[in-house]
Design an enzyme around this catalytic site. Structure first.
Site, PDB file in Angstrom:
ATOM      1  N   ASN A 154       0.861  -1.157   0.000  1.00  0.00           N
ATOM      2  CA  ASN A 154       0.000   0.000   0.000  1.00  0.00           C
ATOM      3  C   ASN A 154       0.916   1.231   0.000  1.00  0.00           C
ATOM      4  O   ASN A 154       1.830   1.300   0.823  1.00  0.00           O
ATOM      5  CB  ASN A 154      -0.844  -0.058   1.273  1.00  0.00           C
ATOM      6  CG  ASN A 154      -1.945   0.942   1.235  1.00  0.00           C
ATOM      7  OD1 ASN A 154      -1.750   2.066   0.750  1.00  0.00           O
ATOM      8  ND2 ASN A 154      -3.090   0.549   1.732  1.00  0.00           N
ATOM      9  N   PRO A 155       0.701   2.199  -0.897  1.00  0.00           N
ATOM     10  CA  PRO A 155       1.618   3.349  -0.948  1.00  0.00           C
ATOM     11  C   PRO A 155       1.732   4.120   0.368  1.00  0.00           C
ATOM     12  O   PRO A 155       2.714   4.834   0.566  1.00  0.00           O
ATOM     13  CB  PRO A 155       1.024   4.236  -2.040  1.00  0.00           C
ATOM     14  CG  PRO A 155       0.223   3.313  -2.888  1.00  0.00           C
ATOM     15  CD  PRO A 155      -0.294   2.244  -1.979  1.00  0.00           C
ATOM     16  N   SER A 240     -10.588  -5.037   1.176  1.00  0.00           N
ATOM     17  CA  SER A 240      -9.290  -5.108   1.852  1.00  0.00           C
ATOM     18  C   SER A 240      -8.315  -5.837   0.930  1.00  0.00           C
ATOM     19  O   SER A 240      -8.722  -6.592   0.043  1.00  0.00           O
ATOM     20  CB  SER A 240      -9.421  -5.849   3.169  1.00  0.00           C
ATOM     21  OG  SER A 240      -9.441  -7.250   2.953  1.00  0.00           O
ATOM     22  N   HIS A 289     -12.922  -0.255   5.146  1.00  0.00           N
ATOM     23  CA  HIS A 289     -13.011  -1.711   5.015  1.00  0.00           C
ATOM     24  C   HIS A 289     -14.117  -2.257   5.906  1.00  0.00           C
ATOM     25  O   HIS A 289     -14.459  -1.678   6.920  1.00  0.00           O
ATOM     26  CB  HIS A 289     -11.696  -2.370   5.448  1.00  0.00           C
ATOM     27  CG  HIS A 289     -10.548  -1.988   4.589  1.00  0.00           C
ATOM     28  ND1 HIS A 289     -10.665  -1.765   3.240  1.00  0.00           N
ATOM     29  CD2 HIS A 289      -9.230  -1.827   4.882  1.00  0.00           C
ATOM     30  CE1 HIS A 289      -9.478  -1.465   2.752  1.00  0.00           C
ATOM     31  NE2 HIS A 289      -8.593  -1.486   3.728  1.00  0.00           N
TER      32      HIS A 289
HETATM   33  O1  CDP Z   1      -4.273  -3.002   3.541  1.00  0.00           O
HETATM   34  P1  CDP Z   1      -5.174  -3.528   4.594  1.00  0.00           P
HETATM   35  O2  CDP Z   1      -5.473  -2.537   5.670  1.00  0.00           O
HETATM   36  O3  CDP Z   1      -6.405  -4.087   3.945  1.00  0.00           O
HETATM   37  O4  CDP Z   1      -4.450  -4.811   5.240  1.00  0.00           O
HETATM   38  P2  CDP Z   1      -3.437  -5.218   6.437  1.00  0.00           P
HETATM   39  O5  CDP Z   1      -3.891  -4.654   7.721  1.00  0.00           O
HETATM   40  O6  CDP Z   1      -2.027  -4.978   6.039  1.00  0.00           O
HETATM   41  O7  CDP Z   1      -3.681  -6.808   6.449  1.00  0.00           O
HETATM   42  C1  CDP Z   1      -3.687  -7.576   5.267  1.00  0.00           C
HETATM   43  C2  CDP Z   1      -4.979  -8.355   5.170  1.00  0.00           C
HETATM   44  O8  CDP Z   1      -5.066  -9.315   6.223  1.00  0.00           O
HETATM   45  C3  CDP Z   1      -6.226  -7.498   5.321  1.00  0.00           C
HETATM   46  O9  CDP Z   1      -6.572  -6.864   4.119  1.00  0.00           O
HETATM   47  C4  CDP Z   1      -7.261  -8.494   5.819  1.00  0.00           C
HETATM   48  O10 CDP Z   1      -7.847  -9.184   4.736  1.00  0.00           O
HETATM   49  C5  CDP Z   1      -6.412  -9.475   6.643  1.00  0.00           C
HETATM   50  N1  CDP Z   1      -6.500  -9.194   8.098  1.00  0.00           N
HETATM   51  C6  CDP Z   1      -7.452  -9.878   8.864  1.00  0.00           C
HETATM   52  O11 CDP Z   1      -8.247 -10.659   8.325  1.00  0.00           O
HETATM   53  N2  CDP Z   1      -7.503  -9.697  10.216  1.00  0.00           N
HETATM   54  C7  CDP Z   1      -6.684  -8.822  10.828  1.00  0.00           C
HETATM   55  N3  CDP Z   1      -6.764  -8.671  12.156  1.00  0.00           N
HETATM   56  C8  CDP Z   1      -5.734  -8.085  10.058  1.00  0.00           C
HETATM   57  C9  CDP Z   1      -5.666  -8.295   8.697  1.00  0.00           C
END
Ligand code: CDP
Length: 314
Positions: A154-155, A240, A289
Site C-alpha cells: 500500500n503506498p 481489503s 473496510h
Molecule cells: O491493507 P489492509 O489494511 O487491507 O491490510 P493489512 O492490515 O495490512 O492486512 C492484510 C490483510 O489481512 C487485510 O486486508 C485483511 O484481509 C487481513 N486481516 C485480517 O483478516 N484480520 C486482521 N486482524 C488483520 C488483517
C-alpha cells in the site's frame, strides 16, 4: 428503603461481548473440512467470468498499450492516458505462467498468526502471497514463513516509512531483500496520489538493481472485483487487500489456503487478546473496510469447501 449495597468491582472481561460472535464463528468453522470440487469450480468460473483476473488483474504491455485510458478505481472521475514513459514501467508479459498452481497460501496480517507455528505449512505452498510488505525476520519466520512469490504494498507504507521516497531510497530497496525476486504488486492507479510515489518505487528498484519485480494492479480488475463482491452481499467502500488477494488466488490456484485472516480482537480458542497485526497493533480503518463482513463471506466459502481458512495453530 434499605441502603443499597455497593457491588464489588468486577474484573473487566477481556472479551467484551465477543464470546458470542466467536462461538458462532467457531461452530461454523469446526465441521470437518473437505474440498468440494463442484462448489470450487462453480465459484471460480463466476469469478473469472466477472473479473477476468487470469489475464487482466495485472497491467502488462500486452493488455494496456500506449494511448489507452486508465480509469482510477478509487476516484471515478480521474483517468490517465498511458504515455510511453508510463508504458515502459509495465511488465512486458503476464508475470504468471498460463497455468494454475496446485496450492496457494494467502497470508493476511492478523495477530492470530502470532505464535501459530504456521511458517513451515505456509512455505510448503507452491505459491505464497503476502500483503503490505510484512516483516518476515525478527523471529516471525517460524510463525509466518518466509517464502514469498507475490507481495503487495500500500503506498501509505512509502509515505510513512520511507519519506514518500523523496530522499534516500536505499533503506526502502534494502527492506525488499526479505522478499527475494518476488513480484511487488502496487495499486498505482487506484488514487491519483498513488501514481507518482509508485513510479518512484519502480525507479528505485531499477536504479538499485533489486531483484524484486514491480507490477501494477489493473484498476479495471479492482473495479470489477468490487462489483462482484457487492453482488455477493458485501457493502464496503474499499475491499481489503486480503480479500483481493484471496480472489486472485481463487482464479489461479486449485487449492487456496488462507492464514492470518481473523478481524476480531480475541483468539478463537483461548479468547485471549490479540494485536491487530502479527507485528504491530495498528488498527484497520473501519471507515473504508468491512473486514468482519468480508470474513463472513470467506467463512462461507470455507464451509462450502471452496477454500480453506486456517484459524488454529499449525
Ligand atoms: O491493507 P489492509 O489494511 O487491507 O491490510 P493489512 O492490515 O495490512 O492486512 C492484510 C490483510 O489481512 C487485510 O486486508 C485483511 O484481509 C487481513 N486481516 C485480517 O483478516 N484480520 C486482521 N486482524 C488483520 C488483517
Amino acid at each position: 428503603p434499605p441502603p443499597q449495597k455497593k457491588s464489588a468491582p468486577q474484573p473487566s472481561d477481556p472479551c467484551k461481548g465477543c464470546r458470542e460472535v466467536i462461538n458462532k464463528v467457531i461452530e461454523r468453522y469446526s465441521k470437518p473440512w473437505k474440498k468440494q470440487e463442484d462448489n470450487y469450480q462453480k465459484f471460480r468460473s463466476q469469478l473469472s467470468s466477472k473479473c477476468h483476473g487470469f489475464d487482466k488483474a495485472i497491467i502488462t504491455q500486452a493488455n494496456t498499450p500506449v494511448g489507452s485510458k486508465l480509469v482510477y478505481d478509487g476516484e471515478k472521475k480521474r483517468t490517465l492516458q498511458v504515455t510511453p514513459e508510463i508504458f515502459s514501467t509495465f511488465a512486458k508479459e503476464h508475470p504468471f505462467p498460463n497455468k494454475t498452481w496446485d496450492t496457494c497460501a494467502v497470508v493476511g496480517n492478523g495477530g492470530i498468526l502470532t505464535n501459530s507455528s504456521c511458517g513451515k505449512m505456509i512455505d510448503s505452498a507452491q505459491f505464497v502471497i503476502r500483503c503490505n510488505l510484512p516483516p518476515l525476520d525478527k523471529g516471525y519466520e517460524k510463525h509466518v514463513g518466509m517464502k514469498t512469490d507475490l507481495v503487495t504494498a500500500n503506498p501509505s507504507i512509502f509515505l510513512e516509512k520511507y519519506g514518500a521516497l523523496m530522499g534516500r531510497r536505499r533503506p526502502f530497496v534494502e527492506s525488499l531483500r526479505s522478499y527475494g525476486n518476488s513480484l511487488l504488486l502496487l495499486p498505482a492507479f487506484s488514487y491519483g496520489h498513488n501514481t507518482p510515489v509508485c513510479m518512484r518505487a519502480v525507479y528505485s528498484i531499477e536504479d538499485f538493481e533489486s531483484p524484486t519485480r514491480p507490477v501494477f494492479f489493473n484498476p479495471e480488475y479492482l473495479q470489477h472485483l468490487a462489483l462482484f463482491w457487492r453482488s455477493q452481499g458485501l457493502r464496503a467502500v474499499r475491499l481489503s487487500t486480503g480479500i483481493i488477494m484471496a480472489s486472485l488466488a481463487l482464479e489461479h490456484c486449485a487449492n487456496v489456503h488462507l492464514y492470518g485472516f481473523w478481524p476480531f480482537s480475541n483468539h478463537p480458542h483461548g479468547l485471549y487478546v490479540l494485536t491487530n497485526h502479527y507485528y504491530d497493533d495498528r488498527q484497520t480503518k473501519t471507515k473504508f473496510h468491512a473486514m468482519p463482513a468480508e470474513f463472513d463471506l470467506l467463512l462461507r466459502l470455507h464451509s462450502q469447501g471452496v477454500l480453506r481458512l486456517h484459524l488454529g495453530d499449525c
